[in-house]
Design a protein around this motif. Structure first.
Motif, mmCIF file in Angstrom:
data_model
loop_
_atom_site.group_PDB
_atom_site.id
_atom_site.type_symbol
_atom_site.label_atom_id
_atom_site.label_comp_id
_atom_site.label_asym_id
_atom_site.label_seq_id
_atom_site.Cartn_x
_atom_site.Cartn_y
_atom_site.Cartn_z
ATOM 1 N N SER A 122 -0.610 32.374 10.825
ATOM 2 C CA SER A 122 -1.464 33.260 11.620
ATOM 3 C C SER A 122 -1.429 32.819 13.083
ATOM 4 C CB SER A 122 -2.897 33.209 11.080
ATOM 5 O OG SER A 122 -3.378 31.889 11.088
ATOM 6 N N ASP A 123 -2.198 33.532 13.891
ATOM 7 C CA ASP A 123 -2.210 33.199 15.317
ATOM 8 C C ASP A 123 -3.033 31.936 15.571
ATOM 9 O OD1 ASP A 123 -4.706 34.184 14.787
ATOM 10 O OD2 ASP A 123 -4.767 35.601 16.447
ATOM 11 N N ARG A 124 -3.010 31.508 16.826
ATOM 12 C CA ARG A 124 -3.687 30.272 17.204
ATOM 13 C C ARG A 124 -5.164 30.277 16.869
ATOM 14 N NH1 ARG A 124 -1.897 28.968 23.255
ATOM 15 N NH2 ARG A 124 -2.865 30.984 23.435
ATOM 16 N N GLU A 125 -5.851 31.366 17.209
ATOM 17 C CA GLU A 125 -7.295 31.429 17.010
ATOM 18 C C GLU A 125 -7.659 31.275 15.534
ATOM 19 O OE1 GLU A 125 -5.674 33.815 18.901
ATOM 20 O OE2 GLU A 125 -6.204 32.824 20.777
ATOM 21 N N ASP A 126 -6.884 31.916 14.671
ATOM 22 C CA ASP A 126 -7.157 31.836 13.236
ATOM 23 C C ASP A 126 -6.902 30.417 12.711
ATOM 24 O OD1 ASP A 126 -7.937 33.097 10.791
ATOM 25 O OD2 ASP A 126 -5.832 32.990 10.148
ATOM 26 N N GLN A 127 -5.844 29.792 13.194
ATOM 27 C CA GLN A 127 -5.559 28.417 12.775
ATOM 28 C C GLN A 127 -6.652 27.459 13.247
ATOM 29 O OE1 GLN A 127 -1.547 26.914 13.107
ATOM 30 N NE2 GLN A 127 -0.749 29.014 13.156
#
Length: 172
Positions: A122-127
């Motif tokens: 997933s994207d950075r924010e989700d990680q």
């Protein structure tokens, strides 16, 4: 003389078994704390540094506590092999190598494996959200581990010694 020597060996071996169990109870809180700090570093590398995951894992391995560095180093190495391994597979391989040598329990391992399901897909924010959740779960486990350590470390130290004495008294 032989009975005395045998008795000493029994008491010593039981004492060492008790001390080994007690050391696992006392090592676990520190290891969880080191994991939480390493995950904080990984979160920083991913969110602020925008570092690719293999490099971020390698950087964390270099800077984190030596007790948990192997986990991050192994995951980074797996991702850098270029064998088409996903981040989840690399993380699971690293956990499989790290877990037997650690003082972590099955619950801690499950928390770390859950993190692996979110890494790299997933994207950075989700990680970052998954890293924060993992740190919070590990914080709760750390509190439980500290409580268990306070209760059980002395108990197993004494239990090993007294258990050995009991065995000697029964056999004599």
């Amino acid at each position: 003389m032989l009975k005395l020597l045998g008795s000493a060996v029994v008491v010593l071996s039981c004492t060492l078994m008790g001390m080994t169990i007690a050391s696992n109870y006392s090592r676990r809180p520190g290891e969880i704390r080191a994991l939480r700090n390493a995950l904080q570093m990984l979160e920083t590398e991913i969110s602020y540094g925008a570092t690719p995951l293999p490099e971020a894992l390698a950087l964390v391995a270099e800077r984190c506590d030596s007790r948990v560095a192997q986990l991050f180093r192994r995951a980074s190495e797996e991702l850098l092999t270029m064998r088409g391994v996903t981040a989840r597979e690399a993380w699971e391989t690293a956990i499989a190598d790290y877990y037997p040598k650690s003082a972590l329990n099955r619950c801690d391992r499950a928390i770390l494996q859950e993190l692996g399901n979110a890494l790299g897909i997933s994207d950075r924010e989700d990680q970052v959200k998954h890293l924060v959740l993992t740190k919070e779960q590990l914080q709760m486990e750390q509190a439980k581990a500290e409580d268990a350590s306070a209760r059980n470390t002395k108990v197993y130290n004494y239990l090993g010694f007294l258990g050995g004495l009991t065995i000697v008294l029964i056999l004599i």
